[in-house]
Design a protein around this motif. Sequence first.
Motif, short mmCIF file in Angstrom:
data_model
loop_
_atom_site.label_atom_id
_atom_site.label_comp_id
_atom_site.label_asym_id
_atom_site.label_seq_id
_atom_site.Cartn_x
_atom_site.Cartn_y
_atom_site.Cartn_z
N TYR A 169 0.83 -1.20 0.00
CA TYR A 169 0.00 0.00 0.00
C TYR A 169 0.86 1.25 0.00
CZ TYR A 169 -3.85 -3.12 0.97
OH TYR A 169 -4.77 -4.10 0.90
N ALA A 170 2.00 1.20 0.70
CA ALA A 170 2.89 2.37 0.70
C ALA A 170 3.41 2.63 -0.70
CB ALA A 170 4.05 2.14 1.68
N VAL A 171 3.79 1.55 -1.40
CA VAL A 171 4.27 1.71 -2.78
C VAL A 171 3.18 2.33 -3.64
CG1 VAL A 171 4.93 0.41 -4.84
CG2 VAL A 171 5.91 -0.17 -2.64
N ILE A 172 1.94 1.83 -3.47
CA ILE A 172 0.86 2.32 -4.33
C ILE A 172 0.58 3.79 -4.04
CG2 ILE A 172 -1.56 2.04 -4.85
CD1 ILE A 172 -1.28 -0.89 -4.42
N VAL A 173 0.59 4.16 -2.77
CA VAL A 173 0.31 5.57 -2.45
C VAL A 173 1.39 6.47 -3.05
CG1 VAL A 173 0.21 7.23 -0.58
CG2 VAL A 173 -1.06 5.13 -0.40
N ALA A 174 2.65 6.05 -2.90
CA ALA A 174 3.74 6.87 -3.46
C ALA A 174 3.60 6.99 -4.98
CB ALA A 174 5.08 6.24 -3.10
N THR A 175 3.26 5.88 -5.63
CA THR A 175 3.11 5.92 -7.08
C THR A 175 1.96 6.82 -7.49
OG1 THR A 175 3.77 3.61 -7.01
CG2 THR A 175 3.05 4.45 -9.11
N LEU A 176 0.85 6.78 -6.76
CA LEU A 176 -0.29 7.63 -7.10
C LEU A 176 0.08 9.10 -6.97
CD1 LEU A 176 -3.30 5.75 -5.53
CD2 LEU A 176 -2.77 6.02 -7.91
N VAL A 177 0.85 9.45 -5.93
CA VAL A 177 1.27 10.84 -5.77
C VAL A 177 2.12 11.27 -6.96
CG1 VAL A 177 2.71 12.36 -4.39
CG2 VAL A 177 1.09 10.86 -3.27
N THR A 178 3.06 10.40 -7.37
CA THR A 178 3.90 10.74 -8.51
C THR A 178 3.09 10.89 -9.78
OG1 THR A 178 5.47 9.25 -7.47
CG2 THR A 178 6.09 10.15 -9.58
N MET A 179 2.06 10.03 -9.95
CA MET A 179 1.23 10.14 -11.14
C MET A 179 0.50 11.48 -11.15
SD MET A 179 -0.29 6.32 -11.19
CE MET A 179 -1.15 6.10 -12.70
N ALA A 180 0.02 11.90 -9.97
CA ALA A 180 -0.67 13.19 -9.91
C ALA A 180 0.27 14.33 -10.30
CB ALA A 180 -1.23 13.41 -8.51
N LEU A 181 1.51 14.26 -9.82
CA LEU A 181 2.49 15.31 -10.17
C LEU A 181 2.79 15.30 -11.66
CD1 LEU A 181 4.93 14.97 -7.17
CD2 LEU A 181 3.31 16.81 -7.60
N ALA A 182 2.94 14.10 -12.23
CA ALA A 182 3.21 14.01 -13.67
C ALA A 182 2.05 14.58 -14.47
CB ALA A 182 3.48 12.56 -14.06
#
Lengths: 116, 330, 94
Positions: free
Chosen positions: C3-16
Amino acid sequence: MDILGLYHYWVFAVLLMTGFYAIVAKPNLIKKLIGLSLFQSAVFLCYITFGKLAGGTAPIVGKGAELFSSPLPQVLILTAIVVSISTTALGLALVLRIKEAYGSIEEDEIQEQDAP
Amino acid sequence: MSTITLLFSIFLLTLLMITTMAIVRTRNLFVAVMLMGIASLLIAASFFLLDAADVALTEAAVGAGISTVLFLGALALTSERERSPSSLPLLSLGIVAIVALIVIYATFDQPPLGSPSAPVQAHLTPWYIESTRELIDIPNVVTAVLASFRGYDTLGEVIVVFTAGVGVLFLLGTGASASAAGAPLSEDNAGLRHYLIPRILGRLLIPFILLLGFYVQFHGEYSPGGGFQAGAIVAASIILYSLLEGEQRALLVIPQGVLLAMMVGGVLLYGAVGVAGLVLGGNFLDYSVLDSDPVKGQQWGILLIEIGIGITVAGVLISIFHAFASRGAA
Amino acid sequence: MYYAVIVATLVTMALALLRAVRGPTVYDRVLAVNMFGTKTVLLLAALAFVFGRPDFLDLVLVYALINFIGVFAVLEFFRNRATRAGERQPAQHE
């Protein structure tokens, strides 16, 4: 939690109308095709959401999987995706020919050239 | 759906809404096409969260890859800027907002997300899952339903893909007149050959993409995959070759005649399997008579028609790409 | 942990996504789309493990390769446009 589950359908409504607005209100032909593609994606999202089963998994029988989400909407949408790319390709080919014939892809300029 | 995955799904769908509004608002069509690539990836991720693995694979292969290439090809030959409309279309905005509110009002009658008592889970779904285990015995239920239980639908759809290919070829021509067979390869259509890094990376990757395409084709009964996805992936690898080496070389590698034969051959193969069912004593597209053991017959039938679908889809997509790419050279 | 990996990835996707929507130059947007594709690969790989079906990693491979092809199509589009602009220039001088 039920309200949260309805969010998918609200996104479907917003996406549907956004695509429809692009088709209706934008004079550029390629923008209209993009809007059509968004409209189709919204419908796909709606159908796949219908098929989801709580506690289920993808309908591929494997070790340990007991409950499956419904495969029927997925089959329908699989064919629909391929049909949508086919119609988009044909639409783009028509836009290219219109550009060559009329010199523009804006709807009002094309209609001006057609009107006597 | 557990609450955490539901929250992930809601986040992805919110990003999707933002992306689509940006797509419609931007005046630069190139930006719109780039954002459509992002929207396609978001939709594919949402499909994966909703347990639709096959559909996610198709959306990725077709939406983010082929669709971007086709739109960019069309943009290269038309203009990139959209002219702003003369006045804000208030009537359209009003109607669109009202219809959106009506649809949202209608969604309150929906059963909760994932509820086992929803109508779709009640009648055909358990029958399909049980019958696949009994009659066809392959793990991927979606392929079984697509290729066998609803095989007639899929035949119609392959014919739709074929018709789109024929339509594009009628409209845009095959481009064979512009680059005559004997003419020397011009440097203009050289693609990205003069750039070292794309060329090397592309040459490294093209065989692997082809291999992945064949894997997805033949493994479609055991894991997400099948003819449509494989056709799109194989077409994507040939399109990559054409982008790198220029379109004339790509037409030397796979000539237009071979592409036409692929387009037609796949549909004929599908029809032939159906007629073979008739000849051997069953109904049209009845695969159980293809072999002495009905289950084996079904598996043979699914394998053959998936190959037919893959061939047609690959041929059509590559032909459409060449039709677009050679239009500008004429 | 997934879940930590997924949350971090979602944040990066939002920034991209933010960069793709706002980015003043074209290259901002191209890089943002490429990055978004890579993050989608990560997201789906983590989700495949969360769902307990690691056999779905095959389909994640497709995303990585398709992302690659999309970027190449954009590069070819620009090269083509630059070539045609260069051809038109001499005609205008005459």
